[in-house]
Design a protein around this motif. Structure first.
Motif, PDB file in Angstrom:
ATOM      1  N   ILE A 184       0.831  -1.216   0.000  1.00 55.46           N
ATOM      2  CA  ILE A 184       0.000   0.000   0.000  1.00 55.46           C
ATOM      3  C   ILE A 184       0.862   1.261   0.000  1.00 55.46           C
ATOM      4  CG2 ILE A 184      -1.884   1.215   1.116  1.00 55.46           C
ATOM      5  CD1 ILE A 184      -2.577  -1.574   0.002  1.00 55.46           C
ATOM      6  N   ARG A 185       1.775   1.370   0.942  1.00 49.11           N
ATOM      7  CA  ARG A 185       2.578   2.597   1.055  1.00 49.11           C
ATOM      8  C   ARG A 185       3.448   2.876  -0.168  1.00 49.11           C
ATOM      9  NH1 ARG A 185       4.340   1.092   7.126  1.00 49.11           N
ATOM     10  NH2 ARG A 185       2.235   1.112   8.020  1.00 49.11           N
ATOM     11  N   PRO A 186       3.977   1.855  -0.866  1.00 52.62           N
ATOM     12  CA  PRO A 186       4.777   2.166  -2.061  1.00 52.62           C
ATOM     13  C   PRO A 186       4.011   2.918  -3.148  1.00 52.62           C
ATOM     14  CG  PRO A 186       5.255  -0.065  -1.326  1.00 52.62           C
ATOM     15  CD  PRO A 186       4.092   0.421  -0.502  1.00 52.62           C
ATOM     16  N   GLN A 187       2.678   2.883  -3.120  1.00 57.66           N
ATOM     17  CA  GLN A 187       1.900   3.622  -4.119  1.00 57.66           C
ATOM     18  C   GLN A 187       2.058   5.135  -3.955  1.00 57.66           C
ATOM     19  OE1 GLN A 187      -2.185   1.894  -4.934  1.00 57.66           O
ATOM     20  NE2 GLN A 187      -1.606   0.554  -3.235  1.00 57.66           N
ATOM     21  N   ARG A 188       2.538   5.550  -2.802  1.00 58.30           N
ATOM     22  CA  ARG A 188       2.764   6.970  -2.539  1.00 58.30           C
ATOM     23  C   ARG A 188       3.662   7.606  -3.586  1.00 58.30           C
ATOM     24  NH1 ARG A 188       6.424  10.393  -0.238  1.00 58.30           N
ATOM     25  NH2 ARG A 188       5.656  11.958   1.271  1.00 58.30           N
TER      26      ARG A 188
END
Length: 315
Positions: A184-188
């Protein structure tokens, strides 16, 4: 066979459709995606805007997931390929038959027909997960609140609306943490705008002080001219700085302060609303709403900036 294929292609020909503007709002569970989306949808209206959640592409219901070695935050728990296909269809103005996941019951429901309007807002866990999905969007946003704030929101929401105890929510957060970090966080890194609602770390404000907002404006899209909203006398509400992103690259960072009086924020909102092309009309009251009675001025300003992007993309 070639003749048959030609007949199929001709039968499928349709009049050219106007391509809608697609906005992605990605983020972890309870990051504020639905709240941010709701104000945008209400301003644009159902005749111009449709929204959907990528959580509807869950592959398993809540009972089935209990026996699996991963959670809903894992790509294997979601129909990513079907989501990609549906995003491509929506981006080209075509309708889709969208699956449905009911968060209140944890069950999969009957599919729904979604007809794209002028604007399509897609929020959820995975809208920016793949390159193909990202290519469908005109504007992309990632919500990145501080973890303590998100955990507080998660406990509050899941105990009030989904029947969990605080202990169950905290236990589930611990189980989900590795997948949140991995998927999820890598989509940042793929978002045009990164939004963080939270307290200002350098200030010792009382606990009931409204949250501020920090917006990272990456040069991947053209951002609005904020000179009118940043003119002298309005700097208490927000200010713009050149900072470094997590990868070391320079970015514009817009700080919107939650502690200032509503009157000061209202002046900024009026300036942005006028820049969208609605001079003389009042800024919509539905912007900045938190639930039934709450309100956040930084949320309202953030929604106005995203509306500016949507209108600009439509033009």
């Amino acid at each position: 066979m070639p003749d048959k294929r030609l007949r199929i292609n001709r039968a499928g020909e349709q009049p050219a459709r106007r391509r809608p503007v697609l906005l992605a709002i990605a983020g972890d569970s309870a990051a504020g995606k639905t709240t941010l989306t709701a104000g945008l949808v209400q301003v644009l209206g159902p005749e111009r805007c449709v929204s959907l959640c990528t959580d509807d592409y869950h592959r398993y219901d809540r009972v089935e997931r209990k026996a699996l070695p991963f959670t809903a935050l894992h790509p294997e728990c979601n129909y990513i390929e079907i989501m990609e296909q549906h995003l491509q269809l929506l981006a080209s103005g075509q309708p889709i038959l969208k699956p449905v996941y009911d968060h209140s019951t944890g069950q999969l429901g009957r599919p729904e027909l979604v007809e794209p309007n002028d604007f399509v807002i897609v929020e959820g866990l995975f809208p920016l997960y793949t390159k193909l999905a990202r290519a469908c969007f005109d504007v992309t946003v990632f919500l990145d609140p501080p973890e303590p704030t998100r955990r507080e929101w998660k406990v509050r929401r899941d105990t009030a609306k989904r029947g969990y105890t605080p202990e169950q929510v905290l236990a589930e957060l611990a189980v989900r943490e590795p997948e949140s970090e991995a998927f999820i966080r890598p989509q940042r890194q793929h978002a045009d705008v990164v939004v963080r609602f939270g307290p200002i770390a350098s200030r010792q404000d009382p606990v009931d002080t409204p949250l501020s907002a920090e917006l990272i404006l990456r040069p991947t899209i053209r951002h609005p001219d904020l000179s009118e909203a940043l003119r002298p006398g309005l700097h208490r509400t927000m200010h713009l700085k050149l900072t470094r992103d997590t990868d070391g690259r320079p970015v514009d960072t817009l700080h919107i302060h939650g502690y200032v009086p509503r009157e000061a924020s209202a002046t900024v909102q009026e300036a942005i609303w006028a820049s969208i092309g609605e001079p003389g009309s009042e800024t919509p009251e539905c912007l900045g709403r938190l639930g039934a009675d709450g309100r956040s001025e930084p949320l309202a300003i953030t929604q106005l900036l995203l509306l500016h992007h949507l209108m600009d993309a439509a033009r």
